[in-house]
Enzyme design. Structure first.
Site, PDB file in Angstrom:
ATOM      1  N   CYS A   1      -2.816  -2.512  14.993  1.00  0.00           N
ATOM      2  CA  CYS A   1      -2.391  -2.219  13.616  1.00  0.00           C
ATOM      3  C   CYS A   1      -2.833  -3.311  12.647  1.00  0.00           C
ATOM      4  CB  CYS A   1      -0.876  -2.077  13.573  1.00  0.00           C
ATOM      5  SG  CYS A   1      -0.241  -1.786  11.905  1.00  0.00           S
TER       6      CYS A   1
ATOM      7  N   GLY B   1       5.015  -1.849   7.423  1.00  0.00           N
ATOM      8  CA  GLY B   1       6.365  -2.276   7.765  1.00  0.00           C
ATOM      9  C   GLY B   1       7.081  -1.413   8.771  1.00  0.00           C
ATOM     10  N   GLU B   2       8.184  -1.938   9.266  1.00  0.00           N
ATOM     11  CA  GLU B   2       9.014  -1.253  10.240  1.00  0.00           C
ATOM     12  C   GLU B   2      10.330  -0.859   9.537  1.00  0.00           C
ATOM     13  OE1 GLU B   2       9.129   0.173  13.250  1.00  0.00           O
ATOM     14  OE2 GLU B   2      11.217   0.440  12.661  1.00  0.00           O
TER      15      GLU B   2
ATOM     16  N   SER C   1       7.021   5.722  17.574  1.00  0.00           N
ATOM     17  CA  SER C   1       5.688   5.290  18.008  1.00  0.00           C
ATOM     18  C   SER C   1       5.747   4.867  19.467  1.00  0.00           C
ATOM     19  CB  SER C   1       5.213   4.122  17.128  1.00  0.00           C
ATOM     20  OG  SER C   1       5.026   4.572  15.818  1.00  0.00           O
ATOM     21  N   LEU C   2       5.459   5.801  20.343  1.00  0.00           N
ATOM     22  CA  LEU C   2       5.563   5.540  21.786  1.00  0.00           C
ATOM     23  C   LEU C   2       4.267   4.894  22.285  1.00  0.00           C
ATOM     24  CD1 LEU C   2       7.780   6.066  23.876  1.00  0.00           C
ATOM     25  CD2 LEU C   2       6.627   8.200  24.465  1.00  0.00           C
ATOM     26  N   HIS C   3       3.164   5.556  22.055  1.00  0.00           N
ATOM     27  CA  HIS C   3       1.814   5.016  22.281  1.00  0.00           C
ATOM     28  C   HIS C   3       1.442   4.705  23.726  1.00  0.00           C
ATOM     29  CE1 HIS C   3       1.597   5.087  18.050  1.00  0.00           C
ATOM     30  NE2 HIS C   3       2.030   3.882  17.790  1.00  0.00           N
TER      31      HIS C   3
ATOM     32  N   CYS D   1       4.440  -6.825   8.174  1.00  0.00           N
ATOM     33  CA  CYS D   1       5.258  -6.304   9.272  1.00  0.00           C
ATOM     34  C   CYS D   1       5.334  -7.355  10.378  1.00  0.00           C
ATOM     35  CB  CYS D   1       4.630  -5.027   9.817  1.00  0.00           C
ATOM     36  SG  CYS D   1       5.617  -4.242  11.119  1.00  0.00           S
TER      37      CYS D   1
ATOM     38  N   CYS E   1       1.881  -5.095  16.376  1.00  0.00           N
ATOM     39  CA  CYS E   1       1.242  -4.179  17.327  1.00  0.00           C
ATOM     40  C   CYS E   1      -0.270  -4.480  17.336  1.00  0.00           C
ATOM     41  CB  CYS E   1       1.494  -2.733  16.911  1.00  0.00           C
ATOM     42  SG  CYS E   1       3.252  -2.321  16.886  1.00  0.00           S
TER      43      CYS E   1
ATOM     44  N   GLU F   1       0.828  -1.210   0.000  1.00  0.00           N
ATOM     45  CA  GLU F   1       0.000   0.000   0.000  1.00  0.00           C
ATOM     46  C   GLU F   1       0.858   1.254   0.000  1.00  0.00           C
ATOM     47  OE1 GLU F   1      -3.578  -1.385   2.959  1.00  0.00           O
ATOM     48  OE2 GLU F   1      -2.837   0.657   3.071  1.00  0.00           O
TER      49      GLU F   1
ATOM     50  N   ASN G   1      -7.630   4.699  14.693  1.00  0.00           N
ATOM     51  CA  ASN G   1      -8.406   4.379  13.499  1.00  0.00           C
ATOM     52  C   ASN G   1      -8.931   2.972  13.646  1.00  0.00           C
ATOM     53  OD1 ASN G   1      -8.835   5.756  11.062  1.00  0.00           O
ATOM     54  ND2 ASN G   1      -6.620   5.983  10.842  1.00  0.00           N
TER      55      ASN G   1
ATOM     56  N   CYS H   1      -3.738   1.857   7.928  1.00  0.00           N
ATOM     57  CA  CYS H   1      -2.752   1.186   7.104  1.00  0.00           C
ATOM     58  C   CYS H   1      -2.974  -0.328   7.132  1.00  0.00           C
ATOM     59  CB  CYS H   1      -1.383   1.527   7.665  1.00  0.00           C
ATOM     60  SG  CYS H   1      -0.078   0.576   6.978  1.00  0.00           S
TER      61      CYS H   1
ATOM     62  N   SER I   1       9.213   6.821  10.559  1.00  0.00           N
ATOM     63  CA  SER I   1       8.486   6.443  11.774  1.00  0.00           C
ATOM     64  C   SER I   1       8.888   5.030  12.190  1.00  0.00           C
ATOM     65  CB  SER I   1       6.980   6.502  11.491  1.00  0.00           C
ATOM     66  OG  SER I   1       6.253   6.100  12.629  1.00  0.00           O
TER      67      SER I   1
HETATM   68  N1  SAH Z   1       6.362   0.587  11.923  1.00  0.00           N
HETATM   69  C1  SAH Z   1       6.430   2.002  11.985  1.00  0.00           C
HETATM   70  C2  SAH Z   1       5.739   2.721  10.842  1.00  0.00           C
HETATM   71  C3  SAH Z   1       4.430   2.198  10.341  1.00  0.00           C
HETATM   72  S1  SAH Z   1       2.973   2.587  11.218  1.00  0.00           S
HETATM   73  C4  SAH Z   1       5.927   2.508  13.338  1.00  0.00           C
HETATM   74  O1  SAH Z   1       5.440   1.701  14.109  1.00  0.00           O
HETATM   75  O2  SAH Z   1       6.061   3.684  13.622  1.00  0.00           O
HETATM   76  C5  SAH Z   1       2.794   4.326  11.209  1.00  0.00           C
HETATM   77  C6  SAH Z   1       2.018   4.854  12.410  1.00  0.00           C
HETATM   78  O3  SAH Z   1       0.635   4.476  12.341  1.00  0.00           O
HETATM   79  C7  SAH Z   1       2.554   4.312  13.727  1.00  0.00           C
HETATM   80  O4  SAH Z   1       2.636   5.335  14.695  1.00  0.00           O
HETATM   81  C8  SAH Z   1       1.489   3.298  14.084  1.00  0.00           C
HETATM   82  O5  SAH Z   1       1.506   2.984  15.433  1.00  0.00           O
HETATM   83  C9  SAH Z   1       0.232   3.990  13.614  1.00  0.00           C
HETATM   84  N2  SAH Z   1      -0.943   3.116  13.507  1.00  0.00           N
HETATM   85  C10 SAH Z   1      -0.991   1.805  13.211  1.00  0.00           C
HETATM   86  N3  SAH Z   1      -2.247   1.335  13.256  1.00  0.00           N
HETATM   87  C11 SAH Z   1      -3.034   2.391  13.606  1.00  0.00           C
HETATM   88  C12 SAH Z   1      -4.438   2.548  13.826  1.00  0.00           C
HETATM   89  N4  SAH Z   1      -5.291   1.537  13.694  1.00  0.00           N
HETATM   90  N5  SAH Z   1      -4.878   3.776  14.165  1.00  0.00           N
HETATM   91  C13 SAH Z   1      -4.030   4.820  14.284  1.00  0.00           C
HETATM   92  N6  SAH Z   1      -2.696   4.736  14.093  1.00  0.00           N
HETATM   93  C14 SAH Z   1      -2.197   3.534  13.760  1.00  0.00           C
END
Ligand code: SAH
Length: 362
Positions: free
Chosen positions: A135, A175-176, A228-230, A128, A132, A108, A304, A347, A205
């Site tokens: 995701c 992907g990472e 991506s701390l979260h 990936c 997570c 994508e 999302n 994504c 990212s």
């Molecule tokens: N692997 C990398 C980059 C890809 S994801 C990373 O983890 O940063 C890009 C961003 O989208 C990351 O911050 C990820 O946590 C976030 N993301 C993934 N799924 C999501 C979702 N369902 N809603 C909102 N953000 C999301």
């Protein structure tokens, strides 16, 4: 693909090696050397460069400025462009592309236009491995790393589709990126030097891989690092991000501090907001305590929804309250609402839904 030994410093762009496979990703110098190896004059390198990066040539046979006989002799060497598999445009103008790679894998890419910018959200892997919990891509597992040309191609595809120059790139697709650093860094050099996009307009990212942020810092790129701390503490981070288990949040933040020190670039922390889970005032306070005096910025991402998880996006009021908790502690903060297709906005979702329908490009 070009053999890729770009693991040292960022200054080695011109040494991107001579092309032995797909030409996309090669520098002007490498294309020139390649032409000369084929007993062609040096200026053929410039012609190749222009046709590949500006005119969108998809095969050597269509580069009409090259002598016909030579074009036929090298016709089998691919430029390395991917095929458009599916295109879907959202009411807000964002366009999602599914691109088919030579091994039939599908990735994508998203083009996100505003009045002043055209941003491309690029993938760095097929699938990936980080898994997570929130995701969509992570739910599908990992297939393989992308090669440099497969990353650069995504940007050219968006540029051609919009007939407008791409101004910004975010490595926030599938992907990472720090699990595929050689191809990602080579792609950044190519996008910068050959496609003409400023490094400062490129954001990488990462969820954080031990030691990899430090390795990235050694390249002295001017890209923005987004992490991506979260979560505001280790326990909660592990619940959301299984790969965080062996990598303590304090160690991750230390690596980020080193990144700022080594590159002089501010780090962005991404923080996905999940209703009732990590969006309480105490989480904001804890987050702020980690980032006090840190040259950084927090990007809040309201969750999302994806089909495979039952997290909820907080209300607008709750998001505002979280922002205020950070602002009163003098933390720089912004909120990023995803653009794109409602049900396919996250994504990985489009790829999954199109795979179900097996839809052709249109
Ligand atoms: N692997 C990398 C980059 C890809 S994801 C990373 O983890 O940063 C890009 C961003 O989208 C990351 O911050 C990820 O946590 C976030 N993301 C993934 N799924 C999501 C979702 N369902 N809603 C909102 N953000 C999301």
């Amino acid at each position: 693909m070009l053999a890729n030994n770009l693991t040292q410093s960022s200054d080695h762009q011109d040494q991107r090696p001579p092309a032995a496979g797909p030409l996309l990703g090669a520098s002007l110098e490498a294309l020139t050397a390649w032409a000369q190896q084929h007993s062609q004059p040096a200026y053929r390198g410039k012609q190749l460069h222009q046709w590949i990066y500006q005119k969108g040539a998809r095969s050597l046979t269509e580069i009409s400025v090259l002598p016909k006989q030579w074009r036929q002799a090298v016709a089998h060497i691919p430029i390395g462009r991917s095929a458009l598999h599916y295109r879907s445009e959202a009411p807000d103008g964002a366009v999602k592309f599914l691109l088919k790679l030579t091994d039939n894998q599908v990735i994508e890419t998203v083009g996100i236009p505003t009045a002043k910018r055209l941003t491309v959200c690029v993938s760095s892997q097929v699938g990936c491995p980080m898994a997570c919990n929130f995701c969509a891509t992570g739910k599908g597992g990992f297939i393989r790393n992308l090669q440099t040309h497969e990353i650069v191609d995504q940007v050219l595809t968006v540029q051609e589709d919009f007939q407008r120059r791409v101004s910004h790139i975010v490595f926030m697709g599938m992907g990472e990126p720090l699990l595929n650093p050689d191809s990602v860094i080579a792609a950044i050099h190519c996008l910068n030097q050959d496609v003409g996009i400023s490094q400062r307009s490129i954001t990488l990212s990462t969820v954080g891989i031990p030691g990899r942020i430090q390795q990235l810092a050694a390249h002295h790129l001017q890209v923005t690092l987004a992490v991506s701390l979260h979560a505001s503490n280790q326990t909660q981070r592990e619940q959301l991000i299984p790969s965080a288990r062996p990598y303590r949040i304090e160690a991750l933040l230390d690596e980020c501090r080193d990144y700022v020190r080594l590159t002089g670039r501010r780090v962005t922390f991404e923080y996905i907001l999940l209703a009732g889970l990590n969006d309480c005032p105490e989480h904001a306070a804890e987050l702020a305590s980690h980032l006090r005096g840190f040259q950084s910025h927090i990007n809040l991402i309201p969750y999302n929804p994806i089909a495979e998880a039952d997290y909820k996006r907080p209300s607008y009021k709750r998001i505002r309250a979280f922002v205020q908790q950070l602002e009163t502690r003098n933390i720089a903060v912004s909120v990023r609402y995803s653009r794109g297709l409602d049900k396919e906005a996250a994504c990985g979702q489009l790829r999954a839904s199109v795979a179900d329908q097996n839809s052709p490009a249109h």
